[in-house]
Design an enzyme around this catalytic site. Structure first.
Site, short mmCIF file in Angstrom:
data_model
loop_
_atom_site.label_atom_id
_atom_site.label_comp_id
_atom_site.label_asym_id
_atom_site.label_seq_id
_atom_site.Cartn_x
_atom_site.Cartn_y
_atom_site.Cartn_z
CG HIS B 79 -2.07 0.87 1.16
ND1 HIS B 79 -1.98 2.24 1.29
CD2 HIS B 79 -3.38 0.61 0.96
CE1 HIS B 79 -3.19 2.77 1.17
NE2 HIS B 79 -4.06 1.81 0.98
N GLY B 162 4.66 21.77 10.62
CA GLY B 162 5.91 21.05 10.84
C GLY B 162 6.96 21.41 9.80
N PRO B 163 8.17 20.90 10.02
CG PRO B 163 9.99 19.64 10.79
CD PRO B 163 8.55 19.93 11.09
CG LEU B 166 10.28 12.42 5.21
CD1 LEU B 166 9.01 13.18 5.53
CD2 LEU B 166 10.18 11.77 3.85
N GLY B 167 12.22 12.74 8.73
CA GLY B 167 12.95 11.79 9.56
C GLY B 167 12.44 10.38 9.30
CB SER B 168 13.33 7.10 10.76
OG SER B 168 13.01 7.28 12.13
CB ALA B 169 8.35 9.37 12.22
N GLY B 170 8.77 9.64 8.79
CA GLY B 170 8.12 10.11 7.58
C GLY B 170 7.21 11.30 7.81
#
Lengths: 299, 299
Positions: B79, B162-163, B166-170
């Site tokens: 998905h 938000g900024p 892109l961190g590992s939480a997307g």
């Protein structure tokens, strides 16, 4: 707080009377959920819920008003009936138990018999004699209000509560039972004898468990109604019953014109049946309202 | 007390993570209703309800835990997805209004963006730009977490909260919307291009209103999944969609193997669809649980 459902069947289709009965439920602190009236049967089925503190008084008041408002001497209708408030079932819901429902039914039977002077027959789980578990042992197509008037002094018809005397309010079947689905399938023929062949197959128990059936000629609409009570929707899901009747009817050259639900369906029964049609493994647990009620502990 | 439903989509099928998320909902005073996980999609959909005093904190806590527990760098699944908590819809129920749901979604978007440092795109009724109403303007089969990492500084992908980092939480899609039904039909072929012909017909809008569709090859089960969101179950009832796909599939020599509901179905949608199969004029009003909730003013 334990909740009970009741589904009283009244021998009338008069809207004004139904409005009065609704008012009794609401003012007594119960919740009116649904009413279905049928002119050909001249009969109305009301669905209500109430807690154990209120259910006896509400149902007693309904019985009292039905006695005052419905005259069985003048009643004509297709469905078999012995009284103004003809059948009074009490169904345990949520955390309520069948034993509590039986206790409620006996309190009601006693009060209706002694205070209103109406002969009461206890049926279902409340039956005092095994034969009376089944409503049709007392009341059936061939034995109704008119016949009971002549035979009420016989041992077979001795009431469980109240006098062996039949007034214009007739008699009443009172009992605790589990949830049932009242389901009618209308077939586009006036040949009741043909539809009775399907009825016999359904009643034989060979194809379905826990389904009772009757056929009525509905002359006003030009079809024959195959009227059923489904006592176990898990053993005998609606889709199976519909498909069986559809195939039997088609084999005789007829078609199903429509089908109808009398009263209310549990979400679980609807989901199970729809699931069969769309090859999906669903049940009440997939239904929003079922889950919300479950979360409030009402199951 | 106004109640809202939320159906957060998480990029995981890890049962241990789902248990932790359930605990957050319950301890926050919300009601966990359902969770559906799929290993091929590596995705879980949770359904919960909570009142307006609690919903923002519960959903914020879910977003925070998803950030801690799900690493998008390692996530693989069929998905499309852009984040750990991928889509966060807020649905008004009962007497709640869409405007209240939009307000809640903005409070959440702001807090998730500023406190968790996650880029947030507002969608549905909460979209700040008309194009972003539709999730697929940002997130689709060809543009997911990996692509967003490379393009997030472009104007088209500038977050609403938000900024632009892109961190590992997307990233996350947050928005208010009406109730929708997520419905999958599984067809016994591995030829996705053939199923895509049905997808195109459904998406064309010629046959159905308010239905989005995608096809996924489900190699573990040997079938192709036609996955749909039904935005208007009254205009496009499940039975019509099922019958349409069944007839299209049969025309290609295939069969429907099964179908499935993701999350929960409203009783009204189930009753309407079953009614079509059994020629009965029924809706939510014929369902016991629907009527009981209605009587408590929760509709």
């Amino acid at each position: 707080m334990n909740i009970f459902e009741s589904v009283p069947n009244f021998s009338t289709s008069d809207e004004n009377i139904i409005e009065i009965l609704k008012g009794i439920i609401t003012s007594g602190g119960g919740t009116f959920l649904d009413s279905t009236s049928d002119r050909d049967h001249n009969r109305s089925v009301i669905t209500l819920i109430a807690d154990n503190d209120r259910i006896v008084q509400i149902l007693f008041d309904l019985a009292k008003s039905a006695k005052e408002l419905i005259d069985m001497e003048k009643h004509r209708g297709l469905h078999p009936r012995i009284g103004a408030l003809d059948v009074l079932p009490i169904v345990p819901m949520g955390n309520s138990t069948m034993n509590e429902a039986i206790e409620i039914s006996n309190k009601l039977g006693y009060r209706i018999g002694s205070e209103l002077g109406i002969p009461v027959y206890m049926y279902g789980e409340s039956a005092k004699i095994p034969e009376r578990r089944d409503i049709s042992y007392i009341r059936n197509m061939h034995f109704q209000y008119e016949e009971l008037k002549q035979h009420i002094l016989e041992e077979k018809y001795k009431p469980d509560y109240g006098p062996a005397v039949l007034g214009s309010a007739g008699a009443m079947m009172v009992g605790a039972r589990n949830f049932l689905i009242a389901y009618n399938v209308n077939i586009n023929t006036d040949d009741v004898s043909k539809v009775n062949m399907i009825v016999k197959k359904i009643r034989s128990g060979k194809y379905f468990k826990g389904v009772k059936a009757l056929a009525f000629p509905i002359k006003s609409k030009g079809y024959t109604q195959l009227s059923m009570n489904i006592y176990c929707y898990k053993c005998s899901p609606i889709n199976n019953i519909y498909n069986f009747i559809d195939s039997e009817a088609k084999g005789m050259g007829f078609d199903i014109e429509s089908s109808e639900i009398i009263g209310l369906l549990p979400a679980d029964a609807v989901a199970l049946s729809l699931g069969k049609f769309i090859k999906a493994d669903i049940s009440g647990k997939n239904i929003l309202e079922y889950k919300i009620l479950g979360s409030y502990g009402n199951r």
